[in-house]
Each structure stands twice: as structure tokens, then as C-alpha cells.
Design an enzyme around this catalytic site. Structure first.
Site, short mmCIF file in Angstrom:
data_model
loop_
_atom_site.label_atom_id
_atom_site.label_comp_id
_atom_site.label_asym_id
_atom_site.label_seq_id
_atom_site.Cartn_x
_atom_site.Cartn_y
_atom_site.Cartn_z
N LYS A 186 0.86 -1.19 0.00
CA LYS A 186 0.00 0.00 0.00
C LYS A 186 0.89 1.23 0.00
CE LYS A 186 -3.90 2.19 2.34
NZ LYS A 186 -3.28 3.52 2.48
N ARG A 194 -8.19 11.62 -6.37
CA ARG A 194 -9.32 10.86 -5.83
C ARG A 194 -10.36 11.79 -5.22
NH1 ARG A 194 -10.82 9.08 -0.78
NH2 ARG A 194 -12.16 7.25 -0.77
#
Length: 232
Positions: free
Chosen positions: A45, A66
Site C-alpha cells: 500500500k 481521488r
């Protein structure tokens, strides 16, 4: 920056902080699909900034942050300056329209160089690579972004049109790599919660030598039909 509405939401991830929670996740997925064992794709991640890259007929058309998952900001001009973002896809067979999702990050070496240059100019130092990467992507002048040593890895496909994807997430990543996208070599297919834990332990050993920051690992069901059946 102009707002961009994502055709499919860029959802957040569920968190897991123990082996027991991981086993519970695996149990729910197995029971939901009526399976004894399942394959997962395990990946680091990255601690960076999630972005959306939209391609039409193999040509990069729009890039966005995002944001809140539903609406992001148009940073197309800045993303064009990142060397690893393909402006045109390689090969053939790509969709009429495809949205590819990834993480923009700042490698340790580049972060150190930016702080050295800032110190030499008497400017304020950057706190960490993630903040430096986020600030670099939100420069109003793309030339400023181009001067920053940003990198990117892609990890998923969002909305697409005119394409029948493979059956598994790992095969999707292989296809993205063939089209010229940077995909992490650290991604693996593992079996069950035991395989997930083995990957986590291995990544703990590799973490100090990666050359970039991660803030965990991510597990995704490999079978895409299974994801559709289970829902989010």
C-alpha cells in the site's frame, strides 16, 4: 482546479490490524462465495496520492485526484509531466475508453534531493514524501510539477467501455503492464489468509529497503466475478 466526477467511485479500503481480523475477512469472503479456499492479490500500500487516468482509444485524455471518492480535481497537465505515465498505450486491444487507477509517490532519493535543494535556497523543508508528492501534483504551473522526481504505480481499472476484461485481477495487472503502465513487481497472488500473512511478514522484512514509503499491504479477491457477486 476544475472538478472531475468519477464515473465509478474511488472507494476507500477497509482496515485490518490483526491476524484474527484478516482470518475473519477471509471467512466472510469464502462463506459469501461458498468456497473452501480463495486466491488474493497482495500488494504494497503505497503512501502517496491516489489518481485516476482516463484513456480514449489508447491516448491519455484526463487525470484527476481521488478527492472525496466521488469528485476529484483535474490535474491532467501535471500528470502529463510524470515520466512513467504513458501518454499513448503500447500494443493493441485496448478499450475505447478506460480509467486506470494508481498512486503517485515520491521515492526516498527524490525526497532527499528536494530537501537538499530547499535547504540550499533557505526555503522550508518538506515534512515527508507523501506531503511533498501531494503538493507537487497540485502546483498551478505544470513546469513546477515536472521539476519534481515523482513516480507512479497503477493497481486497478475503474470504468471501461469496449473491453472484456480478463477473469482475474492479476491478469488485469499483467494487461496494464503490457500496455505500458508501471505495475509494482512486488505484487503476488497468494492463497487464503495464511498466504496473506506470509506476504505481510515478507513485506515487513523488505520495507526498510524499498526506496519509498508504504503504510501497509492490500489484499484483493483475485476473481473479478466473485467481487461482483459479493459487492463492496
Amino acid at each position: 482546479f476544475a472538478p472531475v466526477t468519477h464515473r465509478l467511485p474511488m472507494q476507500s479500503l477497509n482496515n485490518c490490524f490483526s491476524a484474527e481480523e484478516l482470518e475473519e475477512f477471509d471467512r466472510r469472503v469464502r462463506e459469501g462465495l461458498g468456497r473452501e479456499t480463495l486466491d488474493y492479490v497482495a500488494e504494497p500500500k503505497l503512501d502517496g496520492l491516489a489518481v485516476s487516468l482516463v484513456y480514449e482509444h489508447g491516448v491519455f485524455r484526463q487525470g484527476a485526484t481521488r478527492g472525496d471518492g466521488e469528485t476529484g480535481e483535474d490535474i491532467t497537465a501535471n500528470l502529463r509531466t510524470i515520466r512513467k505515465v504513458p501518454l499513448s498505450l503500447r500494443g493493441s486491444g485496448f478499450p475505447r475508453l478506460i480509467e486506470v487507477r494508481g498512486e503517485v509517490y515520491l521515492p526516498h532519493a527524490g525526497f532527499a534531493r528536494m530537501n537538499e535543494e530547499a535547504a540550499a535556497k533557505g526555503e522550508k523543508l518538506y515534512v515527508n514524501p507523501r506531503n511533498a508528492a501531494a503538493g507537487s501534483l497540485r502546483q498551478l504551473d505544470p513546469k513546477m510539477t515536472a521539476a519534481r522526481p515523482l513516480a507512479i504505480y497503477v493497481y486497478a481499472v475503474g470504468y471501461h467501455k469496449g473491453w472484456t476484461p480478463p477473469k482475474t485481477h492479476y491478469e488485469v495487472l499483467e494487461q496494464l503492464r503490457a500496455w505500458g503502465f508501471p505495475v509494482s513487481e512486488l505484487i503476488e497472488v497468494v492463497q487464503g489468509s495464511a498466504g496473506c500473512m506470509q506476504y505481510y511478514e515478507a513485506m515487513q522484512g523488505k520495507r526498510p529497503k524499498l526506496g519509498f514509503d508504504i503504510d501497509g499491504v492490500v489484499y484483493k479477491l483475485d476473481e473479478l466475478a466473485g467481487r461482483d457477486e459479493l459487492g463492496s
